[in-house]
Design a protein around this motif. Structure first.
Motif, PDB file in Angstrom:
ATOM      1  N   ARG A 140      19.180  99.351 -46.863  1.00 40.28           N
ATOM      2  CA  ARG A 140      18.039  99.344 -47.778  1.00 40.28           C
ATOM      3  C   ARG A 140      17.362  97.983 -47.831  1.00 40.28           C
ATOM      4  N   PHE A 141      18.162  96.912 -47.819  1.00 44.73           N
ATOM      5  CA  PHE A 141      17.588  95.578 -47.981  1.00 44.73           C
ATOM      6  C   PHE A 141      17.488  94.781 -46.694  1.00 44.73           C
ATOM      7  N   LEU A 142      18.000  95.317 -45.606  1.00 48.96           N
ATOM      8  CA  LEU A 142      17.858  94.650 -44.308  1.00 48.96           C
ATOM      9  C   LEU A 142      17.147  95.569 -43.332  1.00 48.96           C
ATOM     10  N   GLU A 143      16.212  96.317 -43.864  1.00 48.11           N
ATOM     11  CA  GLU A 143      15.489  97.284 -43.047  1.00 48.11           C
ATOM     12  C   GLU A 143      14.739  96.594 -41.908  1.00 48.11           C
ATOM     13  N   GLY A 144      14.885  97.126 -40.724  1.00 47.09           N
ATOM     14  CA  GLY A 144      14.095  96.662 -39.592  1.00 47.09           C
ATOM     15  C   GLY A 144      14.647  95.434 -38.912  1.00 47.09           C
ATOM     16  N   GLY A 145      15.862  95.019 -39.237  1.00 48.63           N
ATOM     17  CA  GLY A 145      16.397  93.837 -38.577  1.00 48.63           C
ATOM     18  C   GLY A 145      17.880  93.695 -38.819  1.00 48.63           C
ATOM     19  N   SER A 146      18.480  92.695 -38.225  1.00 47.11           N
ATOM     20  CA  SER A 146      19.900  92.435 -38.414  1.00 47.11           C
ATOM     21  C   SER A 146      20.079  90.971 -38.754  1.00 47.11           C
ATOM     22  N   LEU A 147      21.323  90.614 -39.058  1.00 46.70           N
ATOM     23  CA  LEU A 147      21.608  89.227 -39.395  1.00 46.70           C
ATOM     24  C   LEU A 147      22.039  88.427 -38.167  1.00 46.70           C
ATOM     25  N   THR A 148      22.028  89.032 -37.032  1.00 48.74           N
ATOM     26  CA  THR A 148      22.411  88.312 -35.815  1.00 48.74           C
ATOM     27  C   THR A 148      21.247  88.150 -34.860  1.00 48.74           C
ATOM     28  N   GLU A 149      20.271  89.047 -34.953  1.00 48.34           N
ATOM     29  CA  GLU A 149      19.136  88.976 -34.057  1.00 48.34           C
ATOM     30  C   GLU A 149      17.840  89.040 -34.861  1.00 48.34           C
ATOM     31  N   ALA A 150      16.915  88.199 -34.543  1.00 49.08           N
ATOM     32  CA  ALA A 150      15.619  88.216 -35.222  1.00 49.08           C
ATOM     33  C   ALA A 150      14.625  87.465 -34.356  1.00 49.08           C
ATOM     34  N   GLU A 151      13.372  87.734 -34.607  1.00 49.20           N
ATOM     35  CA  GLU A 151      12.326  87.011 -33.901  1.00 49.20           C
ATOM     36  C   GLU A 151      12.302  85.560 -34.383  1.00 49.20           C
ATOM     37  N   PRO A 152      11.725  84.655 -33.610  1.00 47.85           N
ATOM     38  CA  PRO A 152      11.731  83.228 -33.976  1.00 47.85           C
ATOM     39  C   PRO A 152      11.052  82.986 -35.326  1.00 47.85           C
ATOM     40  N   LEU A 153      11.556  81.966 -36.051  1.00 45.81           N
ATOM     41  CA  LEU A 153      10.969  81.581 -37.330  1.00 45.81           C
ATOM     42  C   LEU A 153       9.791  80.645 -37.045  1.00 45.81           C
ATOM     43  N   THR A 154       8.665  81.242 -36.755  1.00 38.69           N
ATOM     44  CA  THR A 154       7.478  80.472 -36.377  1.00 38.69           C
ATOM     45  C   THR A 154       6.861  79.789 -37.594  1.00 38.69           C
ATOM     46  N   LEU A 155       5.887  78.914 -37.319  1.00 39.84           N
ATOM     47  CA  LEU A 155       5.192  78.221 -38.403  1.00 39.84           C
ATOM     48  C   LEU A 155       4.490  79.218 -39.311  1.00 39.84           C
ATOM     49  N   ARG A 156       3.915  80.256 -38.737  1.00 33.33           N
ATOM     50  CA  ARG A 156       3.235  81.276 -39.538  1.00 33.33           C
ATOM     51  C   ARG A 156       4.235  81.962 -40.491  1.00 33.33           C
ATOM     52  N   ARG A 157       5.405  82.313 -39.957  1.00 34.73           N
ATOM     53  CA  ARG A 157       6.412  82.975 -40.794  1.00 34.73           C
ATOM     54  C   ARG A 157       6.945  82.020 -41.865  1.00 34.73           C
TER      55      ARG A 157
END
Length: 509
Positions: free
Chosen positions: A286-303
């Motif tokens: 429910r609270f980690l919808e659409g992603g995991s805690l091991t893989e994610a897209e880069p934390l860009t400046l926009r994000r």
């Protein structure tokens, strides 16, 4: 017929929040047939005419001069300035004016009608929650949440509980200073994924946010919505007894942190120890919808910018409540403004963002309805004319007791009244003009009654389905019985520790 027959499935699991409220509604309706109806005369202030208005239980309202002499004549020990400057906005009960009234029982048709009326009355907080859900949906759609969580979980390794203790401390301070409870729902979306990233469960999330904020409010020091308005209604300055409340706040906050440390340690060692272990997979999804805690897209400046704007919404909200005179409409407007700004800088397609906002809002519809339906219970009790009767009986029960027994009995009375009137300010203006003068008859300072009100009412509000508890558990998909199992030791602590402090205050007064 076997126990596995579909007809019996309703009883196989603990009832949902909606079912609990429905059952409580039926009990409330039953009480309107059993408890004698009655009411106190009410006193309010007419700003236009600059006069006080007395509304008797029967008969027409009439105006009286807004003077201290008139308040003294009515037996109301409140500074008239509190009415004139708007500190006391709700009608207060006038001591010695209780009258029995013709019974006003409610029927089954009132179940749905009162629920609808309660939802209408709670529209301000409902809109706030829906806008909050929309904001969360927009931030989720950008991928900023998952990217930020992965980065945070890596940095926090080995010091996970320090974050829990920090959140507890901040929430307790918010509770003691400005009654940060209803507003606490805004913090779940930002903090729950972080707690998940640190390896904790839903109990820790509610404990660090709701329980800690409630403990701070229990030992309110300068909270205008409880101790200040209660002191005003009792005819004293809110700083009376503040050192006792500060001491209670320190001990109470330390107790919450210690309790969570014990629980977190057990969950870390054995995840199956979690009180909500059976629901943990659904909670994480429910609270980690659409992603995991091991893989994610880069934390860009926009994000990073999107996360900064999202986080900034919460200190802005706290500032608005404490210094800007904000309430839910203003808080909702500020969250909506930030959602719109994030939409413009996200680089996402307009339709995707609007859909994300709508989807996020829709996920909190259940929470919004719970708040409205809970208010429906209070509408039934008020319209059934039994709330004042319960207060009248309660005041007679504790009158004339020995000082220490009187103080502890007052706390227990306020615990029961906290279920009937789950609003801190509402219970303060209703009960203090009646209960505070009783302290004079047994030689107890009135600030002790204010302490008994604070500690007694909030011991109930940790549990009362008519308060914020069901909205909180609904928001996190938590079963009410799981929360009760966790919080009961804290309720026992508040009542036990509160009783000791009350006796100490009486002995040292």
């Amino acid at each position: 017929m076997s126990a596995t027959h579909p007809r019996w499935r309703l009883f196989k699991t603990f009832p949902s929040a909606f079912t609990i409220l429905f059952l409580i509604m039926l009990v409330a309706i039953g009480l309107t047939w059993i408890v004698p109806a009655g009411a106190f005369a009410k006193l309010s202030y007419d700003k236009t005419a600059q006069t006080l208005v007395v509304t008797p239980p029967t008969g027409a309202s009439h105006k009286v001069p807004a003077t201290q002499a008139e308040l003294d004549r009515l037996g109301v020990s409140i500074d008239v300035k509190q009415f004139v400057d708007g500190t006391i906005r709700k009608p207060i009960a006038i001591p010695g004016t209780y009258e029995r009234l013709p019974q006003s029982p409610k029927g089954l048709s009132d179940v749905t009608e009162s629920m609808v009326k309660g939802t209408i009355e709670g529209v301000d907080i409902i809109v706030f929650i829906l806008v909050l859900g929309g904001l969360i949906g927009v931030v989720n759609s950008t991928g900023a949440f998952n990217s930020g969580l992965v980065a945070l979980s890596k940095k926090a390794q080995g010091n996970e509980f320090m974050f829990v203790a920090l959140v507890c401390t901040v929430m307790a301070l918010g509770g003691t200073t400005c009654g940060l409870e209803e507003e606490a729902v805004a913090f779940y979306p930002i903090l729950v994924p972080i707690f998940l990233a640190l390896g904790y469960d839903s109990i820790v999330c509610v404990g660090a946010i709701f329980l800690a904020a409630s403990m701070g409010t229990t030992f309110s020091t300068i909270n205008p919505f409880s101790v200040v308005i209660a002191s005003n209604a009792a005819g004293i300055v809110f700083t009376e007894g503040i050192l006792w409340r500060v001491f209670g706040l320190v001990v109470g906050t330390a107790t919450v942190i210690g309790y969570l440390y014990w629980y977190c340690k057990r969950v870390k060692a054995d995840p199956s120890f979690s009180y909500t272990y059976e629901d943990s997979a659904a909670f994480r999804a429910r609270f980690l919808e659409g992603g995991s805690l091991t893989e994610a897209e880069p934390l860009t400046l926009r994000r990073k910018l999107i996360l900064a704007l999202f986080v900034a919404a919460f200190p802005l909200m706290v500032w608005g409540v404490m210094a800007g005179g904000w309430w839910f409409p203003q808080m909702a407007a500020s969250f909506l403004a930030i959602a719109i700004i994030i939409m413009f800088i996200s680089g996402e397609a307009e339709k995707d963002l609007v859909d994300a906002f709508t989807k996020g809002a829709s996920e909190l519809v259940g929470v919004s309805l719970i708040i409205g339906l809970a208010r429906g219970v209070n509408i039934v009790l008020d319209q059934g004319m039994i709330s004042d009767t319960l207060l009248h009986y309660a005041s007679g029960l504790v009158a004339g007791m020995h000082g220490s027994v009187f103080a502890v009995a007052q706390m227990l009375v306020f615990t029961l009244l906290g279920f009937v009137v789950p609003s801190s300010s509402g219970l303060a203006v209703l009960s203090m003009p009646i209960m505070a003068p009783l302290a004079d008859t047994v030689g107890v300072p009135r600030y002790i009654v204010v302490s008994a009100y604070n500690w007694g009412q909030y011991a109930m509000l940790y549990l009362a389905p008519t308060g914020l508890v069901l909205a909180t558990t609904q928001m996190l998909g938590m079963r009410f019985n799981h929360w009760v199992r966790f919080v009961l030791p804290m309720v026992g602590f508040v009542l036990g520790f509160g009783a000791l402090l009350l006796v100490a205050q009486v002995m040292l007064a």
